[in-house]
Scaffold this motif. Structure first.
Motif, PDB file in Angstrom:
ATOM      1  N   LEU A  89       2.275  13.231 -21.088  1.00  0.00           N
ATOM      2  CA  LEU A  89       3.593  12.401 -20.786  1.00  0.00           C
ATOM      3  C   LEU A  89       4.844  12.601 -21.655  1.00  0.00           C
ATOM      4  CD1 LEU A  89       1.781   8.521 -21.320  1.00  0.00           C
ATOM      5  CD2 LEU A  89       2.595   9.972 -19.089  1.00  0.00           C
ATOM      6  N   GLY A  90       4.798  13.406 -22.879  1.00  0.00           N
ATOM      7  CA  GLY A  90       5.951  13.949 -23.773  1.00  0.00           C
ATOM      8  C   GLY A  90       6.789  14.932 -22.882  1.00  0.00           C
ATOM      9  N   PRO A  91       6.125  15.937 -22.461  1.00  0.00           N
ATOM     10  CA  PRO A  91       7.015  16.882 -21.362  1.00  0.00           C
ATOM     11  C   PRO A  91       7.222  16.382 -20.240  1.00  0.00           C
ATOM     12  CG  PRO A  91       4.846  18.003 -22.228  1.00  0.00           C
ATOM     13  CD  PRO A  91       4.631  16.618 -22.624  1.00  0.00           C
ATOM     14  N   LEU A  92       6.377  15.311 -19.552  1.00  0.00           N
ATOM     15  CA  LEU A  92       6.970  14.592 -18.237  1.00  0.00           C
ATOM     16  C   LEU A  92       8.082  13.774 -18.414  1.00  0.00           C
ATOM     17  CD1 LEU A  92       6.061  14.409 -15.123  1.00  0.00           C
ATOM     18  CD2 LEU A  92       4.715  12.310 -16.112  1.00  0.00           C
ATOM     19  N   SER A  93       8.062  13.018 -19.678  1.00  0.00           N
ATOM     20  CA  SER A  93       9.331  12.305 -20.058  1.00  0.00           C
ATOM     21  C   SER A  93      10.511  13.271 -20.029  1.00  0.00           C
ATOM     22  CB  SER A  93       8.957  11.398 -21.138  1.00  0.00           C
ATOM     23  OG  SER A  93       8.813  12.050 -22.252  1.00  0.00           O
ATOM     24  N   VAL A  94      10.356  14.225 -20.659  1.00  0.00           N
ATOM     25  CA  VAL A  94      11.601  15.194 -21.008  1.00  0.00           C
ATOM     26  C   VAL A  94      12.126  15.673 -19.541  1.00  0.00           C
ATOM     27  CG1 VAL A  94      12.186  17.547 -21.684  1.00  0.00           C
ATOM     28  CG2 VAL A  94      10.777  16.371 -23.103  1.00  0.00           C
ATOM     29  N   LEU A  95      11.030  16.056 -18.571  1.00  0.00           N
ATOM     30  CA  LEU A  95      11.783  16.504 -17.300  1.00  0.00           C
ATOM     31  C   LEU A  95      12.150  15.102 -16.409  1.00  0.00           C
ATOM     32  CD1 LEU A  95       8.593  18.710 -16.322  1.00  0.00           C
ATOM     33  CD2 LEU A  95      10.753  19.582 -17.087  1.00  0.00           C
ATOM     34  N   ILE A  96      11.833  14.036 -16.535  1.00  0.00           N
ATOM     35  CA  ILE A  96      12.198  12.988 -15.885  1.00  0.00           C
ATOM     36  C   ILE A  96      13.472  12.517 -16.351  1.00  0.00           C
ATOM     37  CG2 ILE A  96      12.019  10.697 -15.485  1.00  0.00           C
ATOM     38  CD1 ILE A  96       8.601  10.909 -15.559  1.00  0.00           C
ATOM     39  N   SER A  97      13.802  12.771 -17.677  1.00  0.00           N
ATOM     40  CA  SER A  97      14.914  12.556 -18.234  1.00  0.00           C
ATOM     41  C   SER A  97      16.248  13.206 -18.079  1.00  0.00           C
ATOM     42  CB  SER A  97      14.762  12.275 -19.889  1.00  0.00           C
ATOM     43  OG  SER A  97      13.842  11.395 -20.143  1.00  0.00           O
ATOM     44  N   LYS A  98      15.643  14.537 -17.807  1.00  0.00           N
ATOM     45  CA  LYS A  98      16.799  15.690 -17.569  1.00  0.00           C
ATOM     46  C   LYS A  98      16.952  15.648 -16.236  1.00  0.00           C
ATOM     47  CE  LYS A  98      17.636  20.490 -18.030  1.00  0.00           C
ATOM     48  NZ  LYS A  98      19.099  20.212 -18.680  1.00  0.00           N
ATOM     49  N   PHE A  99      16.157  15.608 -15.367  1.00  0.00           N
ATOM     50  CA  PHE A  99      16.377  15.828 -13.960  1.00  0.00           C
ATOM     51  C   PHE A  99      16.461  14.703 -12.938  1.00  0.00           C
ATOM     52  CE2 PHE A  99      14.184  19.753 -15.356  1.00  0.00           C
ATOM     53  CZ  PHE A  99      15.230  20.596 -15.008  1.00  0.00           C
ATOM     54  N   VAL A 100      16.021  13.403 -13.249  1.00  0.00           N
ATOM     55  CA  VAL A 100      15.859  12.301 -12.636  1.00  0.00           C
ATOM     56  C   VAL A 100      16.952  11.093 -13.226  1.00  0.00           C
ATOM     57  CG1 VAL A 100      14.768  10.362 -11.728  1.00  0.00           C
ATOM     58  CG2 VAL A 100      13.423  12.226 -12.154  1.00  0.00           C
ATOM     59  N   PHE A 101      16.936  10.941 -14.538  1.00  0.00           N
ATOM     60  CA  PHE A 101      17.924  10.143 -14.879  1.00  0.00           C
ATOM     61  C   PHE A 101      19.273  10.900 -15.433  1.00  0.00           C
ATOM     62  CE2 PHE A 101      13.872   7.765 -15.544  1.00  0.00           C
ATOM     63  CZ  PHE A 101      14.409   6.449 -15.007  1.00  0.00           C
ATOM     64  N   LYS A 102      19.084  12.165 -15.693  1.00  0.00           N
ATOM     65  CA  LYS A 102      20.305  13.038 -15.936  1.00  0.00           C
ATOM     66  C   LYS A 102      20.924  12.639 -17.201  1.00  0.00           C
ATOM     67  CE  LYS A 102      20.675  14.885 -11.265  1.00  0.00           C
ATOM     68  NZ  LYS A 102      21.576  15.079 -10.268  1.00  0.00           N
ATOM     69  N   VAL A 103      20.274  12.393 -18.101  1.00  0.00           N
ATOM     70  CA  VAL A 103      20.589  11.602 -19.580  1.00  0.00           C
ATOM     71  C   VAL A 103      21.645  12.702 -20.241  1.00  0.00           C
ATOM     72  CG1 VAL A 103      18.545  10.360 -19.910  1.00  0.00           C
ATOM     73  CG2 VAL A 103      18.942  12.677 -20.957  1.00  0.00           C
ATOM     74  N   SER A 104      22.770  12.146 -20.928  1.00  0.00           N
ATOM     75  CA  SER A 104      23.779  12.945 -21.447  1.00  0.00           C
ATOM     76  C   SER A 104      23.360  13.586 -22.812  1.00  0.00           C
ATOM     77  CB  SER A 104      25.149  11.875 -21.560  1.00  0.00           C
ATOM     78  OG  SER A 104      24.813  10.961 -22.510  1.00  0.00           O
ATOM     79  N   PHE A 105      22.242  13.132 -23.335  1.00  0.00           N
ATOM     80  CA  PHE A 105      21.842  13.811 -24.505  1.00  0.00           C
ATOM     81  C   PHE A 105      20.664  14.623 -24.208  1.00  0.00           C
ATOM     82  CE2 PHE A 105      20.152   9.290 -23.913  1.00  0.00           C
ATOM     83  CZ  PHE A 105      18.844   9.606 -23.898  1.00  0.00           C
TER      84      PHE A 105
END
Length: 521
Positions: free
Chosen positions: A458-474
């Motif tokens: 879940l750690g790496p998966l949350s990184v990928l989802i945050s970056k490519f799905v939610f496109k977080v600014s941080f």
């Protein structure tokens, strides 16, 4: 066109490194020599192993590109590198050596079992593999600058050189090659820094000149910098892309170093605890000068060059491209074009050759780390391979497969900032390995293995989802680490499953023993 002196300088550099790789290969007798140098490497070899991979296309071409595009916030890469090396030295180096392991995944397996080990191996390998792709992209930027060739041809050349660099020498090739490469990159970067100093009468007016050229100009508009304040904030602010993003990038690099097999192999290869500590510390000291000089070169190129995309934007506005600025194809070519256009031909050739070796060494070292993980933690355990010669052949074949795959993907991926791939790679490694490794070394028999496995997924998966799905600014590393930390806290309170099983088994054995003594069994 390259001059004869350019070509001589390039060939000189490549021949030097090739000879180093060839002679270091004579030290390799078996898979153990290949992977850890037989545990006999000294401080300078350890430093060569670490910096031979760390001073890569991301550190040189990528840092120059990032300073060209974003100013001094490019410093977070070198901050992360030095911090990561220091943390690797203290407190991780001695516990890593005491584990008597060859890979980080072996350490995790001893604490959390084979399933967790396999998960870590696969996901960590993916993270490192992304960095290999970044090295191939760097090589493409370099080779297409100096030769009239396509990306496909440059990728083929790059992976052949990477294979030769490490496939014969393993850790010894990476170590000795790293020392030779470090010496060359220091010399060429210092010369580059002197040239910028002379041409610009110092460094102090570089960023003010960039800001003035962006202030209210078509060039500034092409970068969405509409006035002096915009340009000043963009190029002079250490967190211009956002504090959480830039600081997170530095943290990603630091954690990625701790969690990357290649750097751990330096520690595993050391001949003593003292060497295991001093090698990473020396690496932390030697890293900043190279990156700072690359940043200065990036500032100089930004003040005097524009990209073809910027030139097209200005032309479409109906404005003339500034005649005092030269055009480069893309920002990733900033350092190669500096060496090609602004340095004396032979020195420029040596610099281009050194940059090529730097990219090659980075990709080779990372591919060595991936191949070691795949072989030691997956293939050899699944297929019960114990023959030393067969293991050596398998590792070398895996390196070739990794490099070829990376080249194919690099040609298919759109161009972007090289360092962005590196930061993502480091973040994935950090969220996959950091907490399981730390728990295995410092908190034995404290964490439930089920929650550890969950964090690895879940750690790496949350990184990928945050970056490519939610496109977080941080930097999405913060999300990934947060998820992992929550799961580990829960796992701590639940308690380690394997300890409970051992207690139950012990109680059963006591009962059986008493029954036997009483004559019931």
């Amino acid at each position: 066109m390259l001059s004869a002196l350019h070509v001589i300088g390039i060939l000189f550099t490549i021949i030097v490194i090739a000879l180093v790789g060839y002679f270091s290969g004579k030290k390799v007798k078996n898979a153990k020599d290949f992977a850890t140098g037989g545990g006999q490497a000294g401080m300078f070899i350890i430093t060569g192993i670490i910096l031979g991979t760390l001073i890569s296309g991301q550190a040189t071409i990528g840092t120059t590109q990032l300073s060209f595009a974003n100013g001094i916030c490019s410093m977070w890469f070198v901050i992360g590198c030095s911090l990561g090396c220091l943390i690797l030295a203290i407190p991780y180096a001695i516990p890593l050596r005491r584990s008597k392991s060859t890979t980080l995944m072996e350490i995790i397996s001893k604490e959390f079992g084979r399933k967790t080990e396999y998960l870590c191996s696969v996901l960590c390998s993916i993270g490192i593999f992304i960095s290999v792709i970044a090295q191939v992209i760097s090589a493409n930027a370099l080779l297409t600058t100096i030769f009239p060739i396509s990306n496909i041809v440059s990728s083929i050349i790059a992976i052949i050189l990477m294979a030769v660099y490490v496939i014969f020498g393993g850790v010894w090739g990476a170590g000795y090659g790293g020392i030779a490469k470090l010496s060359l990159i220091y010399i060429t970067c210092i010369i580059g820094g002197i040239i910028v100093w002379v041409k610009n009468n110092g460094y102090g007016n570089l960023i003010p000149e960039i800001i003035n050229k962006m202030n209210g100009t078509p060039l500034g508009a092409s970068n969405n910098l509409l006035n002096y304040d915009d340009a000043s904030f963009h190029y002079k602010n250490v967190v211009a892309r956002g504090a959480l993003k830039d600081i997170g990038n530095g943290l990603s690099v630091a954690l990625g170093i701790i969690c990357t097999q290649t750097y751990a192999q330096g520690v595993f290869s050391s001949k003593s605890n003292r060497v295991a500590i001093s090698g990473p510390i020396l690496s932390a000291i030697l890293m900043p000068p190279v990156c700072i000089l690359c940043m200065i070169i990036g500032f100089y190129m930004r003040a005097n060059f524009i990209t073809s995309e910027e030139a097209d934007f200005i032309t479409k506005m109906g404005k003339a491209v500034p005649n005092n600025m030269e055009v480069i194809e893309r920002s990733s070519q900033a350092f190669p074009m500096f060496a090609y256009h602004k340095m004396p031909d032979f020195i420029g050739g040596v610099t281009l050759g050194t940059l090529l070796v730097t990219v090659v060494g980075g990709g080779a070292g990372l591919s060595l780390g991936v191949s070691t993980i795949i072989h030691r933690d997956i293939i050899s355990k699944v297929f019960k391979i114990e023959d030393a010669k067969k293991s050596l052949i398998i590792i070398r074949v895996i390196i070739l497969v990794i490099l070829i795959t990376a080249a194919v993907i690099a040609d298919l991926m759109p161009g972007t900032l090289i360092n962005d791939y590196g930061f993502l790679s480091m973040g994935l490694r950090g969220t996959t390995v950091l907490l399981p490794l730390s728990a295995s070394l410092f908190f034995k028999n404290k964490i439930n293995s089920i929650f550890c496995s969950a964090s690895v997924i879940l750690g790496p998966l949350s990184v990928l989802i945050s970056k490519f799905v939610f496109k977080v600014s941080f930097d999405p590393l913060f999300v990934g680490l947060g998820v992992c930390l929550i799961l580990f806290i829960i796992g701590y309170f639940v308690g380690p499953k394997k300890v409970k099983e051992e207690v139950e088994r012990t109680e059963d054995e006591i009962i059986v023993g008493k029954l036997k003594e009483s004559g019931f069994l």
